[in-house]
Design an enzyme around this catalytic site. Structure first.
Site, mmCIF file in Angstrom:
data_model
loop_
_atom_site.group_PDB
_atom_site.id
_atom_site.type_symbol
_atom_site.label_atom_id
_atom_site.label_comp_id
_atom_site.label_asym_id
_atom_site.label_seq_id
_atom_site.Cartn_x
_atom_site.Cartn_y
_atom_site.Cartn_z
ATOM 1 N N ASP A 514 -1.868 4.148 -7.578
ATOM 2 C CA ASP A 514 -1.402 4.594 -6.471
ATOM 3 C C ASP A 514 -0.234 5.666 -6.751
ATOM 4 O O ASP A 514 -0.019 6.040 -7.996
ATOM 5 C CB ASP A 514 -0.533 3.345 -5.844
ATOM 6 C CG ASP A 514 0.102 3.581 -4.396
ATOM 7 O OD1 ASP A 514 -0.452 4.344 -3.707
ATOM 8 O OD2 ASP A 514 0.630 2.558 -3.936
ATOM 9 N N GLU A 517 -0.333 11.410 -6.269
ATOM 10 C CA GLU A 517 -0.475 12.643 -5.701
ATOM 11 C C GLU A 517 0.002 13.956 -6.695
ATOM 12 O O GLU A 517 -0.781 14.990 -6.453
ATOM 13 C CB GLU A 517 0.184 12.699 -4.435
ATOM 14 C CG GLU A 517 -0.417 11.917 -3.272
ATOM 15 C CD GLU A 517 -0.157 10.370 -3.418
ATOM 16 O OE1 GLU A 517 -1.002 9.613 -3.135
ATOM 17 O OE2 GLU A 517 0.869 10.146 -3.969
ATOM 18 N N ASP A 590 -0.796 4.704 3.584
ATOM 19 C CA ASP A 590 0.290 4.143 4.244
ATOM 20 C C ASP A 590 -0.047 4.364 5.694
ATOM 21 O O ASP A 590 0.765 4.925 6.549
ATOM 22 C CB ASP A 590 1.369 4.418 3.801
ATOM 23 C CG ASP A 590 1.608 4.153 2.455
ATOM 24 O OD1 ASP A 590 0.736 3.363 1.714
ATOM 25 O OD2 ASP A 590 2.717 4.668 1.795
#
Length: 917
Positions: A514, A517, A590
């Site tokens: 997670d 990015e 999300d």
């Protein structure tokens, strides 16, 4: 400063700026007008391309055609390469002949260097060059001045390149002392045109980005095409829309909490693949560039003369669509693959030939996953695990978020809350279940933390512009970020998953990447500064979209290595790039517990699926906020028919385990999850086909019905494989929905009650809260489990049944794939059984689909249901190899035209025939 120095013919002036001065952003994230290279390229609107091709420099070596391109004003040379790639693929590369600074070319995404084929020069004049690829009937027409290219196939125009003259290539130059831009002090911001256009420095809010100009761009025209798809990840419709003024699809991986829907802003991942479709042809454009990229799409209709059929002398005009697509990237080189199709499945194979197919997942990953930020401690895990058993709901995996660690130090455990993690995993393993834990790329700055101190000593962190380890804030506080672009870092990180290093981990523990990015709290757009420095001196801007790709690669390799390459891994990632499908699954991040987010999940997953990442899903129930009961129930029903099936919720939301909403709702959710498990043989076969043949698991209707325009814009219903049509309920309080039954002459059956709904048409279908509509396509055979266990591990030898849906000709075909569900033996030792079932002339036949398979299947085929059989048989006889013929008992429902054979006990992996007389 003029753009002629950058390879562009227009002078940059402050009053030309389409976005005005660098305005204060109203958002954490940039709009197109706030992106410097976009503003510069939008000013570049030539009447014709300033580039010309020097055809006398033509050279062909090892199948690669090279030409020089020159700019009419600057005379700065570029090198053009045209490559015919095996499999009906064309590759176009444009780079500087020489440069002050090397330009980044994306490594590791292509599975291998593509095999080239020899071009034939079939025409060479002073103004035009024609190249022919004899193997694919493709021709490339290269026009010298102005430079452009046209790709034809069978003499039909397909794709033009630079026909709009928007080839854009900023040759690296450095700021002059006179410009004042050599100044690196953030407090000194020169109010100059150079700064205004972000050539060497660019500001956004309070952030300063120091750089040099390196932007590239190119336009493509798709002749006869008006249906565009691809370019994930955006929370938008599956069919790409025309971009408006100062608007583009943005490909830039960002942590966007509760992202805006129906928006072209990029979110967690990027796949720079665009698919164009019309009834007669499908093709693709794969733009291999990992820097921030913007894509404009503009469709138009062009009037073309057409001979009148009745009066050949009379000419009419008809409107022929075409679509202009403009790609703009901040840095790198032009490296683009044209996937020439001509069918959707050809394009999928061509893209997979370049970037790989979907990794074949372990069977358990196709079951249901239960996750929350966070299950608090071992007692909480045990209670949730037992809750599924108490309520007779199957599940396979429980997940632990960041709170399971010691102060957000990954590869550790909170000793107070998880004092005996091995025992916890052993308890799960006794129930044949698995554990997934999170491992993010940021590493807490703490000299006593072994992972940090080792990486620090080895120099394995991304650097800042001053050469020191970059530090940013994330969940642990001040953190450094592993430089996964370095192969040594990836190898070291993979080694951390060994049982020796990852203390208290076991072979049932798998990984969740997670925040990759990468997410950096409080930084520009919440991610790593673009001037940060990676392995071999590359700036982060050059490879930003690759960061999560590399972490998932390293995590996957680590899980494979820990057991000596024997077991298949499972790694879920939030950030991804082209080729990420080789390493695991992705999800849509999300999302919110709102109906519109349930609705948008369908087109988002369809877009991922047609761009290679077919193991994908959305958080069931919505991550942010509390869903009402109806929404939660509907989300479970929809999620059970999507590839990755996980319930997840954030901190401070109400607990939402499936049994917390009253027995009526528990019963509905239980039914949806059990239906998922009953269909696991079908799912597993689809993933095998995805892995071997690059076929998407979840498919938009246009893929299966490419000649029917009514399917091209539909993204609220979809196909699973070629056999199941799913029509999810995506709105609150509805009692009916519109369902399109596509295709001419197709026959469709209700998946659950076997009733025939007739031929292709669109109709209103009544719905209740109990289930969502699912239909089986005539001509298909689907294998189904007859019994459901607590998890997939309890279903190894479960009996099967076949659901046979006859088409209008009374035929059907289907397959089943079986192996051990977890190892690589299917690949290395041919330990699999791949069977084909065919129904024709009232004979059901079982035969091998791959003679190389040798897996000993213990399961039996117990039941067969044949839908659409017009007459009751007089008898049913089974022929088994080496056995005497015997009669089978049967029942026939004349109202439904369904034949039922039960308790027949045939070997699934054996040859046999059932004759219906």
């Amino acid at each position: 400063m003029t753009t002629t120095e950058l390879g562009c013919p227009t002078t940059l002036k402050p009053d030309d700026n389409p976005g005005g001065a660098l305005l204060e952003s109203q958002s954490k994230f940039k709009t197109c007008k706030q992106i410097g290279f976009y503003r510069r390229q939008k000013l570049f609107q030539p009447d014709e391309s300033p580039y010309f091709a020097q055809l006398n420099t033509l050279n062909i070596e090892n199948g690669i055609v090279t030409l020089d391109l020159n700019h009419q004003e600057t005379l700065v040379p570029l090198k053009l390469k045209i490559i015919a790639v095996e499999g009906n693929i064309l590759r176009i590369k444009i780079n500087e002949e020489s440069s002050l600074k090397p330009r980044f070319e994306v490594p590791d995404v292509l599975v291998k260097e593509p095999t080239t084929q020899q071009f034939k020069v079939c025409n060479q004049e002073t103004s035009c060059l024609v190249l022919e690829d004899p193997s694919s009937l493709c021709k490339i027409h290269v026009n010298a001045k102005p430079f452009s290219m046209l790709v034809t196939q069978n003499d039909n125009e397909l794709i033009s390149i630079n026909s709009q003259g928007q080839l854009y290539f900023e040759n690296a130059v450095f700021p002059s002392k006179e410009s004042g831009l050599a100044e690196t002090n953030p407090e000194k911001k020169a109010a100059s045109s150079e700064e205004l256009f972000g050539l060497w420095k660019e500001t956004f809010e309070d952030y300063l980005d120091l750089k040099y100009p390196s932007s590239i761009g190119l336009d493509f025209t798709l002749h006869g095409f008006e249906n565009m798809y691809g370019l994930p990840e955006h929370a938008d419709t599956h069919q790409l829309q025309d971009t408006g003024e100062d608007e583009a699809y943005r490909l830039y991986n960002l942590d966007v909490f509760g992202y805006k829907i129906y928006d072209k802003m990029g979110i967690y991942g990027s796949v720079p693949l665009l698919l164009a479709h019309k009834p007669s042809h499908t093709c693709g454009i794969f733009w291999l560039n990992a820097s921030e990229t913007l894509v404009e799409i503009r469709s138009q209709a062009v009037l073309q003369p057409q001979m009148h059929l009745k009066s050949p002398d009379v000419k009419k005009q008809r409107a022929v669509p075409k679509t202009n697509v403009r790609w703009m990237s901040e840095s790198g080189v032009v490296d683009v693959f044209l996937l020439m199709g001509p069918t959707p499945y050809d394009v999928f194979k061509q893209y997979a030939q370049l970037t790989g197919t979907q990794m074949f997942p372990p069977l358990f990953t196709l079951g249901y996953h239960q996750c929350r930020w966070n299950y608090e401690d071992e007692a909480d895990v045990e209670a949730v695990d037992s809750g599924f058993d108490d309520h007779n709901i199957p599940y396979d995996v429980i997940w632990l978020d960041i709170e399971h660690t010691n102060g957000k130090r990954y590869f550790t455990w909170d000793q107070d809350k998880f004092s005996n993690p091995v025992k916890m995993q052993e308890n799960l393993q006794e129930k044949k279940r698995k554990l997934v834990v999170i491992s993010d790329p940021h590493i807490k700055v703490d000299p006593k933390y072994t992972l940090y101190s080792e990486a620090k000593e080895k120099g394995y962190f991304v650097k800042n512009i001053s050469g020191q380890d970059f530090e940013g804030n994330c969940w642990p506080g001040v953190s450094s970020y592993l430089d996964f672009t370095n192969p040594d870092v990836r190898e070291w990180y993979s080694s951390q998953f060994s049982f020796e290093k990852y203390k208290n981990s076991t072979n049932i523990l798998f990984i969740w990447n997670d925040m990759n990015e990468p997410s950096v709290f409080g930084s520009c757009e919440g991610t790593m500064p673009k001037e940060a420095v990676h392995h071999q001196g590359w700036n982060h801007r050059d490879l930003h979209n690759l960061y999560g790709f590399y972490q998932q690669m390293s995590s996957s390799d680590g899980l494979i290595q820990r057991l000596g390459g024997k077991e298949r891994p499972f790694v879920l990632t939030r950030s991804f790039f082209a080729g990420s499908q080789r390493y695991g699954a992705a999800w849509t991040g999300d999302n919110k517990a709102e109906w519109e987010y349930l609705k948008i999940s369908v087109p988002m997953l369809l877009t991922l699926s047609v761009t290679g990442i077919t193991f994908c899903g959305a958080d069931v129930g919505g991550f942010v906020g509390d869903p009402d009961t109806e929404l939660l129930v509907r989300w479970y029903q929809v999620g059970s028919f999507q590839p990755f099936f996980r319930g997840h919720a954030m901190q401070d939301t109400q607990r939402r385990e499936p049994w917390l909403f009253g027995e009526d709702n528990t019963s509905i959710i239980r039914r949806a999850i059990k239906e998922r498990y009953a269909l696991l043989p079908f799912w597993y076969h689809l993933f095998y086909r995805a892995h071997i043949f690059a076929e998407p698991v979840m498919r938009p209707l246009w893929v299966e019905f490419p000649k029917y325009p009514e399917t091209f814009g539909i993204d609220e219903q979809y196909m699973l494989g070629n056999a199941l049509l799913v029509a999810p309920v995506l709105d609150s309080g509805v009692t009916s929905i519109d369902v399109l039954f596509p295709g001419l002459g197709e026959r469709w059956y209700d998946f659950r009650n076997f009733s025939c709904v007739g031929d292709s048409h669109k109709q209103k279908v009544d719905v209740t809260i109990e289930e969502i509509p699912v239909y089986q396509r005539g001509g298909s055979i689907i294998p189904v489990y007859t019994t459901i266990g607590k998890s997939t591990g309890w279903m190894d030898n479960s009996p099967y049944e076949l659901h046979i849906a006859l088409d209008r000709k009374g035929t059907a075909v289907g397959e089943i794939y079986i192996d051990d569900g977890h190892s690589f033996q299917y690949l290395h030792e041919r330990m699999f059984s791949y069977r084909r079932f065919t129904f024709k002339k009232n004979i059901l036949c079982s035969s091998t689909a791959d003679k190389m398979g040798c897996y000993p299947v213990k399961s039996t085929l117990e039941n067969v249901y044949v839908m659409g059989l017009k007459n009751s048989p007089s008898e049913v006889i089974v022929h088994e190899a080496g056995e005497k013929k015997k009669k089978l008992a049967y029942t026939y429902n004349k109202d439904l035209c369904v034949l039922s054979l039960k308790n027949i006990s045939l070997g699934v992996s054996l040859d046999w025939e059932i004759h219906i007389k």
